[in-house]
Write a protein that holds these residues in place. Structure first.
Motif, mmCIF file in Angstrom:
data_model
loop_
_atom_site.group_PDB
_atom_site.id
_atom_site.type_symbol
_atom_site.label_atom_id
_atom_site.label_comp_id
_atom_site.label_asym_id
_atom_site.label_seq_id
_atom_site.Cartn_x
_atom_site.Cartn_y
_atom_site.Cartn_z
ATOM 1 N N ASP A 75 -4.228 7.046 -3.401
ATOM 2 C CA ASP A 75 -3.765 5.622 -3.627
ATOM 3 C C ASP A 75 -2.856 5.624 -4.938
ATOM 4 O OD1 ASP A 75 -4.012 2.466 -2.458
ATOM 5 O OD2 ASP A 75 -4.314 2.627 -4.680
ATOM 6 N N MET B 22 -6.079 12.017 0.179
ATOM 7 C CA MET B 22 -5.104 10.967 0.392
ATOM 8 C C MET B 22 -5.578 9.986 -1.245
ATOM 9 S SD MET B 22 -5.208 7.205 2.577
ATOM 10 C CE MET B 22 -4.932 8.377 4.182
ATOM 11 N N GLN C 186 -7.082 2.274 1.602
ATOM 12 C CA GLN C 186 -7.251 3.591 2.284
ATOM 13 C C GLN C 186 -8.122 3.473 3.547
ATOM 14 O OE1 GLN C 186 -8.853 5.783 -1.116
ATOM 15 N NE2 GLN C 186 -7.026 6.517 -1.553
ATOM 16 N N ASN D 236 -5.580 2.985 6.284
ATOM 17 C CA ASN D 236 -4.948 4.238 6.729
ATOM 18 C C ASN D 236 -5.626 5.109 7.548
ATOM 19 O OD1 ASN D 236 -2.035 4.263 5.082
ATOM 20 N ND2 ASN D 236 -3.157 3.129 3.990
ATOM 21 N N ARG E 161 -8.464 8.153 -6.137
ATOM 22 C CA ARG E 161 -7.332 7.055 -6.742
ATOM 23 C C ARG E 161 -6.997 7.160 -7.948
ATOM 24 N NH1 ARG E 161 -10.567 2.903 -9.509
ATOM 25 N NH2 ARG E 161 -12.860 3.429 -9.686
ATOM 26 N N GLN F 200 0.167 5.250 -0.087
ATOM 27 C CA GLN F 200 -0.706 6.376 -0.040
ATOM 28 C C GLN F 200 0.083 7.914 -0.039
ATOM 29 O OE1 GLN F 200 -3.990 5.710 -0.374
ATOM 30 N NE2 GLN F 200 -3.325 3.395 -0.192
ATOM 31 N N SER G 282 0.807 -1.296 0.008
ATOM 32 C CA SER G 282 -0.042 -0.082 -0.191
ATOM 33 C C SER G 282 0.985 1.246 -0.001
ATOM 34 C CB SER G 282 -0.957 0.067 1.246
ATOM 35 O OG SER G 282 -1.512 1.286 1.328
#
Length: 381
Positions: free
Chosen positions: A67, A65, A182, A185, A240, A52, A50
């Motif tokens: 990804d 955020m 996400q 996170n 994203r 971010q 992952s």
């Protein structure tokens, strides 16, 4: 010897003064209300499971955020080939990987925080678990370990967090996998805020610091975590990267739309929105869209839906307009918020924003009718 002693005292005095005047870089960024970009990476088997990009604005304690999938396909000049972005990743030296993330997003990454799976598990346990929402019940074997989790809000300890992070249904959509990464996170950031008094204790913080690999000094990391306490994790705007999958030498890669320009647009608009405390682009509500194709170009509405989903909007319907001969693209406001409708229009540089004269039963907040002026990414003049 007397002169040497005087010289040593003078040098020591200068060093003390320089040290006293040195400002912590995170504290300085916060004081100047600069956007802080932090890469948060969770490793699995030495590769980023992952990644971010957290974009945080201290001025209003809001964040977005983005990804970055590990299978993102790029022409990597340093390797002289097309490959996934994680081909550049080395646990001992993440900079080449992060440099490529910077080129992809157009954002300067100030700092990075890296956790391997063991460290992530330890962090979650140290914070007494994290809370996540599971839309469906999970009953499966993950990494040879039986996992059973109910649907709804559940508290995961370190072991269950790793199992949930590794779990994936065979038919899972990309958007579901991104949402899971996400949400984990978000949950960790939320829990850090809830347990801030404990986490910042002099006997606890050094343990937390030891779990991370970072380019931040301990006191800078403490200051950054203290700043994240102000961040309402549930209000982070989630975005994203979207693109098309293609096989390259037997490897399935995700190539960003528009040669990566869409990714840069997402980041640019996110940063501009964060800098404006009143920006509707970072409002709590996730606006819903209906996208209608008013041209003869097949699949145009669905491709446009991918663009808006990248920006964090929820597309509830795609279809054809009443006419396939629409000249100019328009955004129709059904929600009663022209400012937000204009933000929607700005994603594709559409200049026509209209209020709906008659209320509709459609579930969408805004309707986008694509015209001949739309080239698949932006509206022309």
């Amino acid at each position: 010897m007397f002169l040497a002693g005087i010289l040593l005292i003078a040098v020591a005095g200068v060093l003390i003064m320089v040290s006293a005047l040195r400002v912590d870089p995170v504290e300085e960024a916060v004081a100047e209300e600069r956007i802080i970009n932090v890469a948060i990476i969770v490793e699995r088997a030495g590769k980023p499971a992952s990644t971010q990009l957290l974009m945080y604005y201290p001025g209003n304690a809001r964040a977005a955020m983005l990804d970055i999938p590990s299978e993102t396909g790029l022409i990597i000049s340093s390797l002289n080939r097309v490959d996934s972005i994680d081909a550049l990743y080395e646990p001992d030296d993440p900079r080449p990987f992060l440099d490529e993330v910077q080129r992809l997003t157009g954002a300067t990454i100030d700092w990075y925080l890296i956790l391997d799976e063991r460290s992530l598990s330890s962090l979650v346990d140290l914070l007494d678990g994290i809370s996540v929402f599971l839309p469906d019940r999970i009953s499966d074997v993950v990494n040879e370990v039986p996992v059973s989790l109910p649907s709804g809000f559940v508290v995961l300890d370190g072991r269950k967090t790793l199992a949930y992070a590794s779990y994936s249904q065979e038919d899972a959509m990309d958007s579901e996998l991104v949402a899971k990464r996400q949400s984990l996170n978000q949950a960790a950031l939320r829990r850090l805020g809830e347990r801030a008094d404990y986490a910042m204790r002099d006997d606890v913080f050094p343990v937390i610091r030891s779990l991370f690999r970072t380019n931040l000094k301990p006191e800078s990391l403490r200051y950054l975590f203290g700043e994240f306490v102000r961040l309402e994790a549930d209000r982070i705007v989630l975005q994203r990267l979207t693109g098309a999958y293609r096989y390259v030498e037997g490897k399935l890669l995700l190539f960003p739309y528009w040669d990566g320009e869409l990714v840069k647009d997402i980041v640019e608009q996110s940063l501009n929105a964060l800098l404006n405390a009143d920006a509707t682009a970072i409002a709590d509500k996730v606006f819903t869209l209906e996208i209608l194709n008013g041209t003869s170009t097949r699949g145009l509405a669905q491709k446009t839906a991918d663009i808006f989903q990248s920006f964090g909007y929820e597309v509830v319907s795609v279809g054809n307009a009443e006419s396939s001969d629409v000249e100019r693209t328009s955004v129709i406001d059904r929600y009663g918020d022209l400012v937000s409708a204009t933000s929607v229009a700005n994603v594709i540089r559409c200049k026509i924003v209209e209020e709906e004269a008659i209320p509709s039963a459609s579930p969408a907040d805004f309707v986008i009718i694509l015209g001949k002026d739309f080239n698949g990414r932006n509206c022309g003049d």
